[in-house]
Design a protein around this motif. Sequence first.
Motif, short mmCIF file in Angstrom:
data_model
loop_
_atom_site.label_atom_id
_atom_site.label_comp_id
_atom_site.label_asym_id
_atom_site.label_seq_id
_atom_site.Cartn_x
_atom_site.Cartn_y
_atom_site.Cartn_z
N CYS A 103 1.39 -0.88 -9.84
CA CYS A 103 0.84 -1.82 -10.81
C CYS A 103 -0.19 -1.09 -11.68
N PRO A 104 -0.66 -1.72 -12.76
CA PRO A 104 -1.69 -1.09 -13.60
C PRO A 104 -2.95 -0.78 -12.80
N LEU A 105 -3.64 0.26 -13.19
CA LEU A 105 -4.85 0.68 -12.49
C LEU A 105 -5.89 -0.43 -12.50
N GLY A 106 -6.47 -0.70 -11.33
CA GLY A 106 -7.50 -1.72 -11.22
C GLY A 106 -6.99 -3.09 -10.87
N GLU A 107 -5.68 -3.27 -10.81
CA GLU A 107 -5.11 -4.59 -10.52
C GLU A 107 -4.53 -4.68 -9.10
N GLY A 108 -4.73 -3.64 -8.30
CA GLY A 108 -4.13 -3.61 -6.98
C GLY A 108 -5.11 -3.41 -5.86
N MET A 109 -4.67 -2.67 -4.84
CA MET A 109 -5.41 -2.53 -3.60
C MET A 109 -6.48 -1.43 -3.63
N VAL A 110 -6.42 -0.52 -4.58
CA VAL A 110 -7.31 0.64 -4.57
C VAL A 110 -8.73 0.24 -4.96
N ASN A 111 -9.70 0.71 -4.20
CA ASN A 111 -11.11 0.47 -4.49
C ASN A 111 -11.62 1.60 -5.39
N PHE A 112 -11.38 1.48 -6.69
CA PHE A 112 -11.73 2.56 -7.61
C PHE A 112 -13.23 2.79 -7.74
N PRO A 113 -14.09 1.77 -7.80
CA PRO A 113 -15.53 2.05 -7.88
C PRO A 113 -16.03 2.89 -6.71
N ARG A 114 -15.60 2.56 -5.51
CA ARG A 114 -16.03 3.33 -4.34
C ARG A 114 -15.45 4.74 -4.38
N PHE A 115 -14.20 4.86 -4.83
CA PHE A 115 -13.55 6.16 -4.91
C PHE A 115 -14.28 7.08 -5.89
#
Length: 301
Positions: free
Chosen positions: A245-257
């Motif tokens: 899916c588009p970045l930021g709309e799924g399971m990945v915790n991007f801010p923490r990453f």
Amino acid sequence: MPVTRRQLIAGMAAGANRAAAQFRSGNGPKPRTSPAVCLYSQVLIKVGYDELGPILKDLGVDGCDLSVQQGGHVPPEGASLDLMRAVEAITGVGLDVPVITTAYTSLANPTIQTVAGVASEMGLPLIRAGLWKYTAAEPEQRLVEVQRDISGLAALARAAKLAFAFQNVAGENVGAALWDLNMVVRGIDPATVGYDYDVGYATAEGGVGGWSIALRLARPRLKMVTVRDFVWSKDASGAWKPAPCPLGEGMVNFPRFFAALAQAKFVGPISIPLDYQPKDEIGAIRRDVEFIRKQVKASYG
């Protein structure tokens, strides 16, 4: 028969000399204080490499993760000329090529020496390697085979003054959980081999907290990162599978990453593969690039 250091250097020099006869040597990517946001060139495979530069610049990226493999922008057998041409087409508009992506997993394919030689001549610092699948053999036996392959790649990297990055692709692949691959590479010079840490695959494999542990394991050898996102969905048979899916709309915790990347002072390339199927591909690329830029700004300042 194992390839000797002299043979490696001779093979690299042959490819580099043929290319250098027509093109100038490169100086490599510009020094940075934050990661370079790059697009994986395979996303734009319908565009010839000679046209990539202006399009990438218009999309707002810092550089290109250039595909050097069958079906990519530069076929390996044509690397002695096409790789330099492709790199110059991109760097000529002010962008960088901090990494090239290949399918190499050993020295068995003779084109690897030409590709490494040209990469060295152009100052390209990083080659992303291919994948090793687990086979019917016992995992320990397979890892011994992979270690032999990686030792050969490390010798080539040392001779070419560059590094190989290995992926943590989810599934029955060596390195999917990173622990297995870490056991293979821990005795090898980290200047020559390291990781392309894919946070999407790591989240799919490790769940809520496992991706963070895997990142801590990869950090001393972190060469680049790949960013993708996904949601869990059921397929036609009712089995749960990760759906891109588009970045930021799924399971990945991007801010923490990205906070973890900033804490580690990581300034290598970030590759965007756009592995979902948007109706508006160019619009989706712009959106993902902007999303990653916001994450970098929030964590790096």
